[in-house]
Design a protein around this motif. Structure first.
Motif, PDB file in Angstrom:
ATOM      1  N   ILE A 243       0.888  -1.161   0.000  1.00  0.00           N
ATOM      2  CA  ILE A 243       0.000   0.000   0.000  1.00  0.00           C
ATOM      3  C   ILE A 243       0.923   1.207   0.000  1.00  0.00           C
ATOM      4  O   ILE A 243       1.597   1.497   0.993  1.00  0.00           O
ATOM      5  CB  ILE A 243      -0.948   0.028   1.211  1.00  0.00           C
ATOM      6  CG1 ILE A 243      -1.823  -1.231   1.229  1.00  0.00           C
ATOM      7  CG2 ILE A 243      -1.821   1.283   1.176  1.00  0.00           C
ATOM      8  CD1 ILE A 243      -2.709  -1.350   2.465  1.00  0.00           C
ATOM      9  N   MET A 244       0.988   1.887  -1.134  1.00  0.00           N
ATOM     10  CA  MET A 244       1.968   2.959  -1.322  1.00  0.00           C
ATOM     11  C   MET A 244       1.304   4.325  -1.167  1.00  0.00           C
ATOM     12  O   MET A 244       0.400   4.667  -1.935  1.00  0.00           O
ATOM     13  CB  MET A 244       2.617   2.831  -2.701  1.00  0.00           C
ATOM     14  CG  MET A 244       3.651   3.886  -3.006  1.00  0.00           C
ATOM     15  SD  MET A 244       4.648   3.481  -4.463  1.00  0.00           S
ATOM     16  CE  MET A 244       5.774   2.255  -3.785  1.00  0.00           C
ATOM     17  N   TYR A 245       1.749   5.083  -0.181  1.00  0.00           N
ATOM     18  CA  TYR A 245       1.195   6.409   0.056  1.00  0.00           C
ATOM     19  C   TYR A 245       1.945   7.453  -0.769  1.00  0.00           C
ATOM     20  O   TYR A 245       3.166   7.465  -0.821  1.00  0.00           O
ATOM     21  CB  TYR A 245       1.229   6.754   1.545  1.00  0.00           C
ATOM     22  CG  TYR A 245       0.023   6.172   2.252  1.00  0.00           C
ATOM     23  CD1 TYR A 245      -1.135   6.917   2.425  1.00  0.00           C
ATOM     24  CD2 TYR A 245       0.035   4.847   2.685  1.00  0.00           C
ATOM     25  CE1 TYR A 245      -2.254   6.371   3.031  1.00  0.00           C
ATOM     26  CE2 TYR A 245      -1.079   4.289   3.295  1.00  0.00           C
ATOM     27  CZ  TYR A 245      -2.230   5.053   3.462  1.00  0.00           C
ATOM     28  OH  TYR A 245      -3.344   4.499   4.045  1.00  0.00           O
ATOM     29  N   THR A 246       1.162   8.288  -1.438  1.00  0.00           N
ATOM     30  CA  THR A 246       1.728   9.334  -2.275  1.00  0.00           C
ATOM     31  C   THR A 246       2.288  10.448  -1.406  1.00  0.00           C
ATOM     32  O   THR A 246       2.150  10.434  -0.185  1.00  0.00           O
ATOM     33  CB  THR A 246       0.661   9.890  -3.235  1.00  0.00           C
ATOM     34  OG1 THR A 246      -0.432  10.400  -2.447  1.00  0.00           O
ATOM     35  CG2 THR A 246       0.140   8.799  -4.153  1.00  0.00           C
ATOM     36  N   SER A 247       2.900  11.437  -2.054  1.00  0.00           N
ATOM     37  CA  SER A 247       3.569  12.509  -1.306  1.00  0.00           C
ATOM     38  C   SER A 247       2.605  13.406  -0.550  1.00  0.00           C
ATOM     39  O   SER A 247       2.989  14.114   0.358  1.00  0.00           O
ATOM     40  CB  SER A 247       4.428  13.351  -2.252  1.00  0.00           C
ATOM     41  OG  SER A 247       3.639  13.878  -3.289  1.00  0.00           O
ATOM     42  N   VAL A 256      -2.222   3.762  -2.453  1.00  0.00           N
ATOM     43  CA  VAL A 256      -2.507   2.985  -3.651  1.00  0.00           C
ATOM     44  C   VAL A 256      -2.246   1.516  -3.343  1.00  0.00           C
ATOM     45  O   VAL A 256      -1.160   1.149  -2.887  1.00  0.00           O
ATOM     46  CB  VAL A 256      -1.637   3.452  -4.835  1.00  0.00           C
ATOM     47  CG1 VAL A 256      -1.898   2.591  -6.070  1.00  0.00           C
ATOM     48  CG2 VAL A 256      -1.910   4.919  -5.140  1.00  0.00           C
ATOM     49  N   VAL A 257      -3.256   0.673  -3.578  1.00  0.00           N
ATOM     50  CA  VAL A 257      -3.191  -0.754  -3.254  1.00  0.00           C
ATOM     51  C   VAL A 257      -2.600  -1.494  -4.454  1.00  0.00           C
ATOM     52  O   VAL A 257      -3.159  -1.470  -5.554  1.00  0.00           O
ATOM     53  CB  VAL A 257      -4.582  -1.307  -2.907  1.00  0.00           C
ATOM     54  CG1 VAL A 257      -4.493  -2.793  -2.567  1.00  0.00           C
ATOM     55  CG2 VAL A 257      -5.187  -0.523  -1.744  1.00  0.00           C
ATOM     56  N   ILE A 258      -1.474  -2.186  -4.228  1.00  0.00           N
ATOM     57  CA  ILE A 258      -0.720  -2.831  -5.304  1.00  0.00           C
ATOM     58  C   ILE A 258      -0.587  -4.322  -5.004  1.00  0.00           C
ATOM     59  O   ILE A 258      -0.119  -4.716  -3.928  1.00  0.00           O
ATOM     60  CB  ILE A 258       0.678  -2.207  -5.444  1.00  0.00           C
ATOM     61  CG1 ILE A 258       0.577  -0.684  -5.630  1.00  0.00           C
ATOM     62  CG2 ILE A 258       1.449  -2.832  -6.582  1.00  0.00           C
ATOM     63  CD1 ILE A 258       1.920   0.036  -5.614  1.00  0.00           C
ATOM     64  N   SER A 259      -0.970  -5.157  -5.956  1.00  0.00           N
ATOM     65  CA  SER A 259      -0.840  -6.607  -5.779  1.00  0.00           C
ATOM     66  C   SER A 259       0.544  -7.064  -6.224  1.00  0.00           C
ATOM     67  O   SER A 259       1.293  -6.334  -6.885  1.00  0.00           O
ATOM     68  CB  SER A 259      -1.906  -7.342  -6.587  1.00  0.00           C
ATOM     69  OG  SER A 259      -1.635  -7.240  -7.973  1.00  0.00           O
ATOM     70  N   ALA A 290      10.199   4.561  -1.384  1.00  0.00           N
ATOM     71  CA  ALA A 290       8.768   4.775  -1.187  1.00  0.00           C
ATOM     72  C   ALA A 290       8.111   5.300  -2.453  1.00  0.00           C
ATOM     73  O   ALA A 290       6.883   5.426  -2.507  1.00  0.00           O
ATOM     74  CB  ALA A 290       8.533   5.750  -0.031  1.00  0.00           C
ATOM     75  N   HIS A 291       8.917   5.623  -3.466  1.00  0.00           N
ATOM     76  CA  HIS A 291       8.409   6.043  -4.777  1.00  0.00           C
ATOM     77  C   HIS A 291       8.363   4.823  -5.680  1.00  0.00           C
ATOM     78  O   HIS A 291       9.308   4.037  -5.741  1.00  0.00           O
ATOM     79  CB  HIS A 291       9.317   7.123  -5.365  1.00  0.00           C
ATOM     80  CG  HIS A 291       8.753   7.793  -6.575  1.00  0.00           C
ATOM     81  ND1 HIS A 291       8.613   7.148  -7.786  1.00  0.00           N
ATOM     82  CD2 HIS A 291       8.284   9.050  -6.770  1.00  0.00           C
ATOM     83  CE1 HIS A 291       8.085   7.971  -8.674  1.00  0.00           C
ATOM     84  NE2 HIS A 291       7.874   9.135  -8.082  1.00  0.00           N
ATOM     85  N   THR A 437       1.930   5.978  -9.999  1.00  0.00           N
ATOM     86  CA  THR A 437       1.868   5.025  -8.898  1.00  0.00           C
ATOM     87  C   THR A 437       0.786   3.999  -9.175  1.00  0.00           C
ATOM     88  O   THR A 437       0.954   2.806  -8.896  1.00  0.00           O
ATOM     89  CB  THR A 437       1.567   5.763  -7.573  1.00  0.00           C
ATOM     90  OG1 THR A 437       2.522   6.798  -7.370  1.00  0.00           O
ATOM     91  CG2 THR A 437       1.598   4.800  -6.393  1.00  0.00           C
ATOM     92  N   GLU A 438      -0.329   4.452  -9.757  1.00  0.00           N
ATOM     93  CA  GLU A 438      -1.464   3.565 -10.025  1.00  0.00           C
ATOM     94  C   GLU A 438      -1.183   2.541 -11.121  1.00  0.00           C
ATOM     95  O   GLU A 438      -1.966   1.602 -11.311  1.00  0.00           O
ATOM     96  CB  GLU A 438      -2.690   4.406 -10.412  1.00  0.00           C
ATOM     97  CG  GLU A 438      -3.263   5.242  -9.280  1.00  0.00           C
ATOM     98  CD  GLU A 438      -2.602   6.610  -9.118  1.00  0.00           C
ATOM     99  OE1 GLU A 438      -3.126   7.450  -8.370  1.00  0.00           O
ATOM    100  OE2 GLU A 438      -1.524   6.835  -9.741  1.00  0.00           O
TER     101      GLU A 438
END
Length: 677
Positions: A243-247, A256-259, A290-291, A437-438
């Motif tokens: 789950i990647m949080y944007t800036s 953003v939820v990433i499989s 984190a990017h 990111t998406e």
């Protein structure tokens, strides 16, 4: 990347799936019929992808970190004290050694109550420990929440509380921040840190029920438990990996939820386009993990058995602020063959070279300019200049270590001037790409043989791209000479959605023609060779050259709190590193300020041209921005004081007095050019 040619002999990199619907039909890489999402059957997770490399390249160099010999404090001419590092050689872990550490850390995490499907967070600078910690979590089907180390406190608290993590892994610099904020993070139970913290007195401010352990201790706990019945649960391709949080520059950051399959698909796309990266190659890692660009790039490097040597922006080059004079920067020591860079860094290199050249004698400048222009002509004809490369450009090439084969450019558009400079002076192609990111940072990438500028390349094999009409903006897929429209991406790398935000997910991820598409909000155009050019953006959200996002409307709303502002329009260009503003001033306030500054003219137009008054307004904008918690890059560096009111009759605002941004841009186009020079 191989390609075909059309009837005119032009290389074709991508083609529409239905040629008779050119511009409307989705475009795919010219070499495929079906999208590709795995390197081989059964390798659908990041865990299996890494295990595949461990099996194939057990003794290859994997992750490297420079030895810290000592630190020195150095006083600058300004009186400031800078910490300077004296660094040794890179010390390397092999793929087998890294795997041993990952397995031990993974077992160690279970002793803190972390189970499959749980979430942990990582908030740290880019290091080998970051990547190993992430893979340790993933190896047991644990979800990794990534958070920028530079996030503000409110955004940090939001990300941790929204995901309800109980364990956070940090570096020694972030440990103090998390201990001080722990009372505002009710689910937090464990902090694991890596690195050495000299001062631990701040630990007293942590909640008393929080346990704090080092990553080394966690690894040791895991090694001791090898004989015990701790079973790690390998993830499936559909499981959530990150789950990647944007800036978060547009408010609170979105997760953003990433499989697993999303990230594996992205690595397949990148490694297929740049299939010349081999196990003997080395990559320098310094951008934030984190990017998504850095996370995808590093996993791509690992997937082919190559090495990653870690660095930081402060130690990257011989001239970096953290490097002791006379010592080698990380680029010189590692001599990588592949690196990723945001445009800001490449711009700085270009400016540094030109500053040095312009400071030389007349002969040096003349020789450089001749060589530069001659090579530019040769490259445009498809030729090369081996003699000039050896005699003139060998020194500039060494700025990146001397062995770079390709620089991956992402995060923001790269200016034409800088791209040409990289091609000419650093003797390496720049692979511009486009992704979000998406879409796991993947979408398109330029072929290394494509030296054109301003484009972002053809779709990767993991996804397909189509344009849809945006009539309100005047873009349609029937436009001539090129089809234009909003860029939509579908494929293996298109992520699951936004964490706990169904409304935003439904808005951005849509079903069309039986497929799931991500609506990017960017406007693109297709070129005849199947390459994409990004030309506009639907939203008022602009990404600056260094990758920061600026929400124009949010900035304007806050800056209107200044008494000097009657109306304001903030403007930004993605290939620049600062924003500018057009201000309709409040007349009374401005005249009062003119009196206090002893400006004797009463002419309104002359007052608006006064540099003293412009600076006075800028100073007040900074004051208001601080109150409104804007970042420095969100405040206009330059402004124009507009002497005429914006009215519906002038067509610069609507009847409801909303800004007409396009009209304002056209009206002040000459001022924009001047403020960006």
């Amino acid at each position: 990347m191989s390609s075909t040619a059309n009837t005119t002999g032009q290389k074709i990199f991508a083609k529409p799936s239905c040629p008779e619907q050119n511009g409307i039909s989705p475009y795919r890489d010219v070499n495929i019929e079906q999208l590709q999402g795995v390197p081989e059957a059964g390798v659908g997770t990041l865990t299996k992808l890494f295990q595949r490399s461990v099996a194939k390249y057990p003794n290859n160099r994997c992750l490297g970190t420079r030895e810290l010999l000592r630190e020195e404090e150095e006083q600058q001419s300004t009186g400031k004290i800078f910490k300077k590092l004296i660094l040794g050689k890179y010390k390397w872990l092999t793929y087998r050694e890294v795997d041993t550490k990952i397995q031990a850390i993974s077992r160690g995490l279970t002793t803190f109550g972390i189970q499959p499907k749980d979430k942990i967070a990582i908030c740290a600078e880019t290091r080998a420990e970051w990547l190993m910690s992430a893979h340790a979590a993933l190896a047991n089907s644990v979800i990794v929440v990534t958070v920028y180390a530079t996030l503000g406190e409110d955004a940090l608290i939001h990300a941790i509380n929204e995901t309800e993590v109980s364990l956070v892994i940090v570096d020694e610099n972030m440990l103090q921040k998390f201990t001080s904020l722990s009372s505002k993070m009710p689910t937090l139970k464990t902090l694991i840190y890596f690195g050495k913290s000299k001062d631990t007195s701040f630990l007293d401010s942590a909640r008393k029920d929080i346990q704090i352990k080092s990553l080394q201790e966690t690894e040791e706990i895991g090694l001791k438990s090898e004989g015990e019945s701790i079973e790690l649960h390998n993830p499936s391709a559909e499981d959530i990996s990150v789950i990647m949080y944007t800036s978060g520059s547009t408010g609170m950051p979105k997760g953003v939820v990433i499989s697993h399959s999303n990230l594996v698909g992205a690595t397949v796309g990148m490694s297929t386009r740049y299939n010349f990266v081999r196990p003997h190659d080395s990559y320098i890692g310094y951008l934030p993990l984190a990017h998504v660009l850095e996370l995808a790039a590093e996993n791509t490097v690992l997937s082919v058995g190559a090495a990653i040597g870690y660095s930081s922006p402060n130690t990257l080059s011989d001239q970096s602020t953290g490097i002791k004079k006379g010592c080698k920067g990380d680029l010189s020591e590692l001599q990588p063959t592949v690196m990723a860079a945001v445009p800001t860094i490449m711009d700085r290199i270009r400016k540094a070279v030109y500053t040095k050249v312009n400071g030389g004698n007349a002969f040096t400048k003349a020789l450089f300019n001749f060589a530069y222009n001659y090579k530019m002509k040769q490259l445009s004809r498809g030729g090369g200049t081996p003699l000039l490369d050896r005699l003139v450009f060998s020194k500039t090439r060494k700025l990146l270590g001397g062995k770079i084969k390709v620089v991956l450019s992402g995060g923001a558009p790269l200016s034409t001037e800088t791209q040409k400079f990289m091609n000419i002076c650093l003797c390496c192609p720049v692979g511009q790409g486009y992704g979000l990111t998406e879409t796991c940072g993947a979408g398109t990438m330029c072929d290394v043989t494509d030296l054109s500028s301003g484009r972002v390349g053809a779709p990767l094999v993991c996804n397909e791209i189509k344009l849809i009409d945006w009539p309100e903006g005047g873009y349609t897929t029937h436009d001539k000479p090129y089809p234009r429209g909003e860029i939509c991406i579908s494929g293996h790398n298109v992520t699951v959605g936004y964490y706990k935000n169904e409304e935003k997910t439904r808005e951005s991820y849509v079903e069309m023609d039986g497929k799931r598409w991500f609506m990017t909000g960017d406007i693109g155009e297709w070129h005849p060779d199947g390459c994409l050019k990004v030309i506009d953006r639907r939203k008022d959200l602009v990404k600056l050259q260094a990758g920061e996002y600026v929400s124009l409307g949010k900035v304007e709303a806050i800056l209107k709190g200044s008494n000097f502002i009657d109306n304001i329009c903030v403007y930004a260009e993605s290939d620049k590193d600062y924003i500018i503003g057009f201000v309709v001033p409040t007349e009374a306030t401005l005249r009062n300020a003119a009196g206090s500054l002893n400006i004797d003219t009463k002419d309104w137009e002359e007052l608006c041209k006064s540099e003293k008054l412009q600076q006075k307004v800028i100073d007040d904008l900074h004051r208001v921005a601080k109150i409104g918690k804007l970042q420095k890059f969100e405040v206009p560096r330059k402004i124009k004081l507009c002497s005429d009111l914006w009215t519906p009759e002038s067509e610069l605002v609507t009847a409801a007095l909303k800004l007409r941004r396009h009209s304002i841009k056209q009206f002040y186009i000459n001022d924009i050019k001047q403020m960006y020079t």
